[in-house]
Design an enzyme around this catalytic site. Structure first.
Site, PDB file in Angstrom:
ATOM      1  N   ASN A  10       0.875  -1.181   0.000  1.00 52.23           N
ATOM      2  CA  ASN A  10       0.000   0.000   0.000  1.00 52.23           C
ATOM      3  C   ASN A  10       0.909   1.225   0.000  1.00 52.23           C
ATOM      4  O   ASN A  10       1.498   1.557   1.025  1.00 52.23           O
ATOM      5  CB  ASN A  10      -0.887  -0.029   1.251  1.00 52.23           C
ATOM      6  N   TRP A  11       1.028   1.852  -1.168  1.00 57.28           N
ATOM      7  CA  TRP A  11       1.982   2.956  -1.290  1.00 57.28           C
ATOM      8  C   TRP A  11       1.486   4.265  -0.696  1.00 57.28           C
ATOM      9  O   TRP A  11       2.227   5.236  -0.643  1.00 57.28           O
ATOM     10  CB  TRP A  11       2.346   3.151  -2.771  1.00 57.28           C
ATOM     11  N   LYS A  12       0.210   4.311  -0.308  1.00 56.13           N
ATOM     12  CA  LYS A  12      -0.345   5.560   0.252  1.00 56.13           C
ATOM     13  C   LYS A  12      -0.077   6.701  -0.730  1.00 56.13           C
ATOM     14  O   LYS A  12      -0.076   6.490  -1.938  1.00 56.13           O
ATOM     15  CB  LYS A  12       0.224   5.813   1.649  1.00 56.13           C
ATOM     16  N   HIS A 103      -9.446   1.533   4.870  1.00 59.51           N
ATOM     17  CA  HIS A 103      -8.151   1.730   5.529  1.00 59.51           C
ATOM     18  C   HIS A 103      -8.320   2.739   6.676  1.00 59.51           C
ATOM     19  O   HIS A 103      -9.090   3.684   6.559  1.00 59.51           O
ATOM     20  CB  HIS A 103      -7.105   2.241   4.524  1.00 59.51           C
ATOM     21  N   GLU A 105      -6.637   5.140   7.679  1.00 57.86           N
ATOM     22  CA  GLU A 105      -6.407   6.554   7.330  1.00 57.86           C
ATOM     23  C   GLU A 105      -7.632   7.144   6.645  1.00 57.86           C
ATOM     24  O   GLU A 105      -7.946   8.323   6.810  1.00 57.86           O
ATOM     25  CB  GLU A 105      -5.141   6.670   6.462  1.00 57.86           C
ATOM     26  N   GLY A 242       2.843  -0.933   4.141  1.00 58.05           N
ATOM     27  CA  GLY A 242       3.004   0.437   3.668  1.00 58.05           C
ATOM     28  C   GLY A 242       4.459   0.749   3.358  1.00 58.05           C
ATOM     29  O   GLY A 242       4.987   0.387   2.304  1.00 58.05           O
TER      30      GLY A 242
HETATM   31  P1  PGA Z   1       2.980   0.498   7.396  1.00 59.20           P
HETATM   32  O1  PGA Z   1       1.489   0.742   6.843  1.00 59.20           O
HETATM   33  O2  PGA Z   1       3.423  -0.823   6.847  1.00 59.20           O
HETATM   34  O3  PGA Z   1       3.786   1.657   6.848  1.00 59.20           O
HETATM   35  O4  PGA Z   1       2.882   0.478   8.883  1.00 59.20           O
HETATM   36  C1  PGA Z   1       0.575  -0.309   6.716  1.00 59.20           C
HETATM   37  C2  PGA Z   1      -0.733   0.197   6.169  1.00 59.20           C
HETATM   38  O5  PGA Z   1      -1.165   1.299   6.546  1.00 59.20           O
HETATM   39  O6  PGA Z   1      -1.380  -0.491   5.348  1.00 59.20           O
END
Ligand code: PGA
Length: 262
Positions: A10-12, A103, A105, A242
Site C-alpha cells: 500500500n503505497w499511500k 483503511h 487513514e 506500507g
Molecule cells: P505500514 O502501513 O506498513 O507503513 O505500517 C501499513 C498500512 O497502513 O497499510
C-alpha cells in the site's frame, strides 16, 4: 484447503507514475536479485501493489504479470456527480484487481464510516474486483480491551452485503491503528488471536466455508525482518505493507520471506 499467501503493498500518497515505472523496472530487470526473488516467491505468494490512482495505469502497463495492481480507495456509486471520486467500473477497466476499502487513514482522516465501507465492498465485488477490507483498533480501544469488539463490528458491517461465496473470495486486513507507520507491532501470537477471532465472526455471519477460505492479512509496520513470523501463524495469510513496500528490494525480500525462502 490451503489459502495462498498474499503480499500487498500500500503505497499511500507516495510515488508519481514515473517513480512507479522505476519500481516496476527493478522487478523486470532480468539480472536483478529483486526480480529473481519476487518471481520465485510468486509461485507460492500472490503479489500486488496499490499505488495512487495516478500511477495505476503505469503499473498495469509495466509490472511483471505476476504482480497485480490494486487501488487504495474507491467510491460505491456507479457514476454521477461525485467530483473527485473513482468508481469500481473505472478501476476494473483500468486493469485493477484489488481495491482497499476502509483503511484506517480513510476512516480517521476522511470520515469513512462502517456503513460506507460495507457499500464499497459490495460495489467492488459487483464489478469483479477483490476487496481488501481493513479493520483494526486504535490505541485507546486497545487499552480499553475493546479490540475484539471493534474488529467484530467493523468486520460485520463490511461483509453485510456480501454473499458467503463473495466473502470467501475477499481479503481482510487486520491493521491495529497504533502499529501503522509506528515501528511497533503486536506479538505475532497476539495478531493471530485477533485474526482467529475475525474468522469466527465471519463463520457466524456467513458460515464455515467463508471463514476457511477468506484470506486475512496482518498489517502495521511489517518489514522484511518480521514478515515471516506473522506469516508463520496458522490464521495469518500474508501482509498489507506500507512503508516497506516502496522499495523494490524490500518488497522482493518480503515476498521471499513470506514464501519461506529467506
Ligand atoms: P505500514 O502501513 O506498513 O507503513 O505500517 C501499513 C498500512 O497502513 O497499510
Amino acid at each position: 484447503m490451503t489459502r495462498k499467501k498474499l503480499l500487498i503493498g500500500n503505497w499511500k500518497m507516495f510515488k508519481t507514475a514515473t517513480e512507479s515505472r522505476t519500481f516496476a523496472a527493478a522487478l523486470n530487470s532480468q539480472a536483478g536479485a529483486e526480480a529473481n526473488s519476487a518471481k520465485g516467491a510468486s509461485a507460492s505468494v500472490d503479489l500486488a501493489i496499490c499505488p495512487p490512482f495516478t500511477a495505476l495505469a503505469a503499473l498495469v502497463d509495466t509490472l511483471p504479470a505476476y504482480v497485480k495492481v490494486g487501488a487504495q480507495n474507491v467510491y460505491f456509486e456507479e457514476q454521477g456527480a461525485f467530483t473527485g471520486e473513482i468508481s469500481p467500473a473505472m478501476l476494473a477497466d483500468a486493469g485493477v484487481t484489488f481495491a482497499i476499502v476502509g483503511h484506517s487513514e480513510r476512516r480517521t482522516l476522511f470520515g469513512e464510516t462502517d456503513e460506507a465501507v460495507g457499500k464499497k465492498a459490495e460495489a467492488v465485488v459487483k464489478h469483479g474486483l477483490t476487496p481488501v477490507i481493513c479493520v483494526g483498533e486504535n490505541l485507546a480501544e486497545r487499552d480499553a480491551n475493546q479490540t475484539a469488539d471493534v474488529v467484530a463490528r467493523q468486520t460485520r458491517a463490511a461483509i453485510a452485503g456480501l454473499s458467503a461465496e463473495q466473502v470467501a473470495a475477499s481479503v481482510v486486513a487486520y491493521e491495529p491503528v497504533w502499529a501503522i507507520g509506528s515501528g511497533r507491532t503486536p506479538e505475532p501470537a497476539d495478531a493471530e488471536a485477533v485474526i482467529d477471532g475475525i474468522r469466527q465472526i465471519i463463520s457466524q455471519e456467513k458460515g464455515p466455508d467463508s471463514a476457511q477460505n477468506v484470506r486475512i492479512l496482518y498489517g502495521g509496520s511489517v518489514k522484511p525482518e518480521n514478515i515471516a513470523a506473522f506469516g508463520a501463524q496458522p490464521n495469518i495469510d500474508g501482509a498489507l505493507v506500507g512503508g516497506a513496500s516502496l522499495e523494490a528490494t524490500s518488497f522482493a525480500r518480503m515476498a521471499a520471506a513470506l514464501a519461506g525462502g529467506e
